[in-house]
Design a protein around this motif. Structure first.
Motif: not given
Length: 323
Positions: A258-267, A297-298
């Protein structure tokens, strides 16, 4: 940090070392990047890291360095500064923090590279007030970082956050970790490349046949993005499937953490962010529980190649009470 104090952040990978020097505002004042093909077989691989750090400090004008942070792939022992195991680097129980601390006579902090990339994107992004964060970085593999109550989660083993090894398909494709059906085996760039190579062999991708021929090593994230831009629908379908599966794994993490934030990164995110965000949002909507996904939030990371090195510098400052 004081205005005359600087910290070095280092990102160590199988193909490159990046060292940045940051000031007390965490602005990069110098950057040194070196390719590292074959370097891991050296008797003393730390020499290449030391050389890269020294050059970045020299480029910055030899300022006062008060600490060094370093990110490495795979499980690490942050407390003792030891890289436990990194198949891509060939290191086992490598005391890199102690080696660098003795050489530079400053405190050295070590953590997993994706943990640090997640950490930097969070603290330097627009959602730094979030307390619970998940980072997912699809690329050659698929790395993950977990932050709970504003602290990086390492777990009992030191290797928590192996998002790429969530099992999505029992008896699926063999993964580099030895298991079958991992997210990484289904949705990493290696997995995507495998399916695209089959398209090329069947003569179903004119653009990529002309661009890379039979040399699959040339199928980089940017080349895949170019193929899609040139109307290669079957290539796009492969990418969308991989992105959706990544989203299913993220939905599982949302259900658990149950996070508030998902961060997408990488190539892959850098090259194909729009597709990934669309498919991940769709998968989360379909697989995460409604009341858990409602406040998530993604976001796509903004720091690119600098994320890990900046995260290393930030964590070093935090650990040494300078943040």
């Amino acid at each position: 940090m004081k205005s005359d104090e600087f910290i070095v952040g280092v990102d160590v990978g199988g193909t490159k070392i990046l060292s940045v020097v940051v000031n007390n505002e965490f602005e990069i004042v110098s950057r040194c990047r070196k390719k590292t093909k074959g370097w891991v077989k050296d008797t003393n691989p730390e020499n290449k890291i030391i050389q890269t750090i020294e050059e970045s400090v020299e480029q910055a004008g030899n300022p006062k360095i008060v600490g060094i942070g370093i990110g490495a792939p795979g499980p690490v022992d942050p407390k003792n500064g030891i890289v436990i195991n990194t198949p891509n680097l060939g290191w086992e129980n490598f005391p890199i923090a102690d080696i660098l601390s003795k050489h530079f006579a400053v405190p050295v902090v070590l953590d997993n590279d994706v943990n640090l990339g997640t950490y930097a994107e969070w603290l330097l992004g627009k959602n730094k007030e979030a307390k619970h964060v998940v980072g997912v970085f699809p690329g050659t593999g698929i790395g993950g970082g977990l932050i709970v109550n504003r602290k990086i989660v390492h777990g009992a083993s030191g290797g928590a956050g192996e998002v790429g090894h969530i099992t999505l398909q029992i008896d699926g494709p063999l993964c580099g970790c030895g298991k079958r059906g991992c997210l990484e085996a289904l949705a990493s760039r290696i997995a995507i490349t495998r399916e695209i190579a089959a398209l090329i062999l069947r003569g179903e991708s004119t653009y990529l046949t002309d661009k890379v021929g039979t040399d699959v090593s040339k199928i980089r994230s940017s080349v895949i993005a170019d193929a899609i831009d040139h109307g290669e629908k079957k290539v796009e379908d492969i990418v969308r499937k991989a992105a959706y599966l990544t989203g299913v794994a993220i939905a599982n993490l949302i259900n658990i953490m149950s996070p508030e934030l998902v961060i997408l990164g990488g190539g892959l995110i850098e090259a194909l962010g729009k597709i990934y965000q669309e498919e991940i949002q769709r998968a989360v909507k379909e697989h995460a529980m409604p009341f858990l996904r409602k406040k998530v939030s993604i976001e796509i990371g903004k720091l690119g190649d600098d994320a890990v090195a900046l995260g290393a510098a930030l964590l070093c400052a935090k650990k040494n009470d300078k943040l």
